[in-house]
Motif scaffolding. Structure first.
Motif, mmCIF file in Angstrom:
data_model
loop_
_atom_site.group_PDB
_atom_site.id
_atom_site.type_symbol
_atom_site.label_atom_id
_atom_site.label_comp_id
_atom_site.label_asym_id
_atom_site.label_seq_id
_atom_site.Cartn_x
_atom_site.Cartn_y
_atom_site.Cartn_z
ATOM 1 N N VAL A 143 -22.415 27.328 37.348
ATOM 2 C CA VAL A 143 -21.611 27.547 36.719
ATOM 3 C C VAL A 143 -22.224 28.526 35.412
ATOM 4 C CG1 VAL A 143 -20.632 25.943 35.691
ATOM 5 C CG2 VAL A 143 -19.380 28.129 35.653
ATOM 6 N N VAL A 144 -21.717 29.745 34.916
ATOM 7 C CA VAL A 144 -22.481 30.120 33.903
ATOM 8 C C VAL A 144 -21.410 30.425 32.322
ATOM 9 C CG1 VAL A 144 -24.804 29.878 35.046
ATOM 10 C CG2 VAL A 144 -23.108 32.678 34.543
ATOM 11 N N HIS A 145 -22.259 31.442 31.535
ATOM 12 C CA HIS A 145 -21.432 30.911 30.510
ATOM 13 C C HIS A 145 -20.676 30.035 30.057
ATOM 14 C CE1 HIS A 145 -22.045 35.584 30.889
ATOM 15 N NE2 HIS A 145 -21.999 35.529 31.805
ATOM 16 N N VAL A 146 -20.718 28.863 29.589
ATOM 17 C CA VAL A 146 -20.215 28.088 29.086
ATOM 18 C C VAL A 146 -20.634 27.275 28.526
ATOM 19 C CG1 VAL A 146 -19.054 27.037 31.517
ATOM 20 C CG2 VAL A 146 -21.880 26.508 31.300
ATOM 21 N N SER A 147 -21.062 27.398 27.746
ATOM 22 C CA SER A 147 -21.049 26.260 25.800
ATOM 23 C C SER A 147 -21.393 25.449 25.592
ATOM 24 C CB SER A 147 -19.905 27.086 24.640
ATOM 25 O OG SER A 147 -18.071 26.270 24.566
ATOM 26 N N TRP A 148 -21.902 24.229 24.965
ATOM 27 C CA TRP A 148 -21.751 23.013 25.077
ATOM 28 C C TRP A 148 -20.793 22.571 25.200
ATOM 29 C CZ3 TRP A 148 -20.626 19.513 21.763
ATOM 30 C CH2 TRP A 148 -21.712 18.064 21.711
ATOM 31 N N ASN A 149 -19.935 22.957 23.981
ATOM 32 C CA ASN A 149 -18.618 22.239 24.245
ATOM 33 C C ASN A 149 -17.829 22.620 25.690
ATOM 34 O OD1 ASN A 149 -18.865 21.907 21.199
ATOM 35 N ND2 ASN A 149 -18.279 24.760 21.015
ATOM 36 N N ASP A 150 -17.713 23.685 26.192
ATOM 37 C CA ASP A 150 -16.768 23.722 27.367
ATOM 38 C C ASP A 150 -17.774 23.102 28.484
ATOM 39 O OD1 ASP A 150 -16.014 26.070 26.606
ATOM 40 O OD2 ASP A 150 -17.335 27.319 27.434
ATOM 41 N N ALA A 151 -18.765 22.561 28.435
ATOM 42 C CA ALA A 151 -19.863 21.689 28.428
ATOM 43 C C ALA A 151 -19.063 19.970 28.562
ATOM 44 C CB ALA A 151 -21.490 22.001 29.040
ATOM 45 N N MET A 152 -19.215 20.123 27.613
ATOM 46 C CA MET A 152 -18.029 18.151 27.190
ATOM 47 C C MET A 152 -17.019 18.493 27.413
ATOM 48 S SD MET A 152 -20.355 16.656 25.562
ATOM 49 C CE MET A 152 -19.545 15.516 24.262
ATOM 50 N N ALA A 153 -16.208 19.895 27.826
ATOM 51 C CA ALA A 153 -14.453 19.404 27.762
ATOM 52 C C ALA A 153 -14.693 18.884 29.398
ATOM 53 C CB ALA A 153 -13.729 20.908 27.773
ATOM 54 N N TYR A 154 -15.267 19.340 30.070
ATOM 55 C CA TYR A 154 -15.419 19.449 31.394
ATOM 56 C C TYR A 154 -15.451 17.990 31.482
ATOM 57 C CZ TYR A 154 -17.046 19.120 36.741
ATOM 58 O OH TYR A 154 -17.090 18.647 37.871
ATOM 59 N N CYS A 155 -16.987 17.420 31.082
ATOM 60 C CA CYS A 155 -17.339 15.473 31.257
ATOM 61 C C CYS A 155 -15.725 15.373 31.025
ATOM 62 C CB CYS A 155 -18.276 15.513 30.482
ATOM 63 S SG CYS A 155 -19.978 16.337 30.753
ATOM 64 N N SER A 156 -15.308 15.353 30.048
ATOM 65 C CA SER A 156 -13.919 14.229 29.941
ATOM 66 C C SER A 156 -12.900 14.241 30.475
ATOM 67 C CB SER A 156 -13.474 15.286 28.212
ATOM 68 O OG SER A 156 -12.807 16.152 28.225
ATOM 69 N N TRP A 157 -13.102 15.353 31.289
ATOM 70 C CA TRP A 157 -12.150 15.354 32.319
ATOM 71 C C TRP A 157 -12.535 14.786 33.804
ATOM 72 C CZ3 TRP A 157 -13.231 18.326 37.109
ATOM 73 C CH2 TRP A 157 -11.959 18.268 37.870
ATOM 74 N N ALA A 158 -13.777 15.120 33.851
ATOM 75 C CA ALA A 158 -14.506 14.661 35.019
ATOM 76 C C ALA A 158 -14.690 12.557 35.071
ATOM 77 C CB ALA A 158 -15.523 15.193 35.255
ATOM 78 N N GLY A 159 -14.824 12.656 33.690
ATOM 79 C CA GLY A 159 -14.991 11.022 32.925
ATOM 80 C C GLY A 159 -16.604 10.940 33.449
ATOM 81 N N ARG A 160 -17.352 11.856 33.528
ATOM 82 C CA ARG A 160 -18.890 11.702 32.743
ATOM 83 C C ARG A 160 -19.084 12.270 31.686
ATOM 84 N NH1 ARG A 160 -20.639 11.048 37.396
ATOM 85 N NH2 ARG A 160 -22.544 12.256 37.298
ATOM 86 N N ARG A 161 -20.918 13.045 31.082
ATOM 87 C CA ARG A 161 -21.161 13.088 29.817
ATOM 88 C C ARG A 161 -22.314 13.659 30.567
ATOM 89 N NH1 ARG A 161 -26.029 10.020 29.182
ATOM 90 N NH2 ARG A 161 -25.917 8.059 29.908
ATOM 91 N N LEU A 162 -22.461 14.968 29.192
ATOM 92 C CA LEU A 162 -23.809 15.618 29.330
ATOM 93 C C LEU A 162 -25.426 14.375 29.140
ATOM 94 C CD1 LEU A 162 -23.415 18.198 27.903
ATOM 95 C CD2 LEU A 162 -23.181 18.486 29.473
ATOM 96 N N PRO A 163 -26.605 14.660 30.164
ATOM 97 C CA PRO A 163 -27.221 13.716 29.712
ATOM 98 C C PRO A 163 -28.236 13.909 28.364
ATOM 99 C CG PRO A 163 -28.222 15.683 31.137
ATOM 100 C CD PRO A 163 -26.906 15.784 31.513
ATOM 101 N N THR A 164 -28.917 12.791 27.770
ATOM 102 C CA THR A 164 -29.607 13.075 26.902
ATOM 103 C C THR A 164 -31.015 13.346 27.574
ATOM 104 O OG1 THR A 164 -31.430 10.768 26.988
ATOM 105 C CG2 THR A 164 -29.128 10.695 26.616
ATOM 106 N N GLU A 165 -30.629 14.290 26.518
ATOM 107 C CA GLU A 165 -32.814 15.066 26.504
ATOM 108 C C GLU A 165 -33.685 14.338 27.610
ATOM 109 O OE1 GLU A 165 -35.923 18.119 24.155
ATOM 110 O OE2 GLU A 165 -34.840 16.709 22.992
ATOM 111 N N ALA A 166 -33.989 12.982 27.181
ATOM 112 C CA ALA A 166 -34.738 11.669 27.646
ATOM 113 C C ALA A 166 -34.289 11.334 28.810
ATOM 114 C CB ALA A 166 -34.625 10.388 26.583
ATOM 115 N N GLU A 167 -32.787 11.503 29.221
ATOM 116 C CA GLU A 167 -32.490 11.175 30.569
ATOM 117 C C GLU A 167 -32.960 12.665 31.359
ATOM 118 O OE1 GLU A 167 -28.651 8.106 30.434
ATOM 119 O OE2 GLU A 167 -28.233 10.764 29.555
#
Length: 309
Positions: A143-167
């Motif tokens: 999926v493309v044309h998704v902002s960081w805010n969009d990705a965070m919305a998906y994560c909140s729904w899925a019970g997930r998070r974005l990786p840290t840069e180190a991860e």
């Protein structure tokens, strides 16, 4: 405004972040990583001045699970249909499309992005229509044309998070200490020069792509081979949003234990490069390479994958 030749900033009117109660179905295969210490940063001297890929420093990350692939169009569709969520590109009514890939009505073409004429603002470009209104997204592509805010919305729904840069870097390296790429230091590895391990640009950027790797834009998420941790296409194909705020000097003062980026900033980290990377202007399809963009920006070459403990 942030952005670069790789990831143009496409800001609209800022909106409040959207969050959901966790419980959505996240069906992506997981790679369970043991965590531990690794050397983070550019160990081969390929870094871009100003990106902040150094100094190389020891970092320890805790165990975590990470998506084997980026979130696909089909995965994001499940989320959008379950919640009615509209991405920022859909709200703004436009997003950034690479000029050779446009499939749009002439009236939808807004013109080039200042400073990066190969990027064009296109009305109606969004995750369902990645090249413009006349295009249709493929279910097994990122999926493309998704902002960081969009990705965070998906994560909140899925019970997930974005990786840290180190991860993200730990996962992309697949256990290969200091290597340029997820498979080693050589671009083609043990393949012939006619075969490719990564979806990047071949030819003369930005006017001629010889398509030696088979793709002008995105490839299906399970194209080429996974790294030793079972992750597909961490470099090339699409940039991947990370959780951290970006600072070019962060590695100078980064903690060694589970670093999570600066406390504040104007842009969020992007990792991995994309189908547009070419050595003539952007060699960021490497494990240590860094870029960034504003959290509300969306474009045709950026997506995300998620993690959980």
């Amino acid at each position: 405004m942030s952005g670069s030749c790789c990831t143009p900033a496409t800001p609209g009117q800022p909106r409040e972040p959207v969050r959901f109660t966790a419980g959505g179905r996240h069906g992506i295969e997981q790679a369970r990583l043991p965590g531990g210490e690794f050397r983070m940063g550019d160990a081969t001297g390929d870094g871009n001045p100003g990106d902040g890929e150094g100094p190389v420093h020891a970092v320890t990350v805790a165990p975590f699970s990470i998506d084997a692939t980026t979130v696909t169009v089909a995965d994001f569709a499940v989320f959008a249909e379950a919640t009615g969520y509209r991405t920022e590109a859909e709200e703004y009514g436009f997003s950034a499309v690479f000029h050779l890939a446009m499939r749009a009505h002439p009236d939808d073409v807004m013109g080039p992005v200042p400073g990066t004429p190969w990027w064009v603002g296109v009305r109606g470009a969004d995750w369902r229509h990645p090249a413009g209104r006349l295009s249709q997204a493929e279910p097994d592509h990122p999926v493309v044309h998704v902002s960081w805010n969009d990705a965070m919305a998906y994560c909140s729904w899925a019970g997930r998070r974005l990786p840290t840069e180190a991860e993200w870097e730990y996962a992309s390296r697949g256990g290969l200490d200091g290597a340029r790429y997820p498979w080693g230091d050589d671009l083609h590895g043990d393949l012939s020069g006619d075969e490719w391990r990564v979806n990047i640009w071949q030819g003369v950027f930005p006017t001629e792509n010889t398509l030696d790797d088979g793709y002008l834009t995105t490839a299906p998420v399970r194209t080429f081979a996974p790294n030793a941790y079972g992750l597909w296409q961490t470099v090339g194909n699409v940039w991947e949003w990370c959780a951290d705020w970006y600072a070019p000097d962060y590695y100078v003062y980064s903690p060694s234990d589970n670093p999570r980026g600066p406390l504040r900033g104007r842009a969020r980290v992007l990792r991995g490069g994309s189908f547009l990377c070419h050595d003539s202007y952007c060699n960021r399809y490497r494990n240590s390479a860094r870029s960034s963009n504003t959290p509300d920006s969306s474009m045709a070459n950026a997506g995300f994958r998620t993690v959980a403990l």
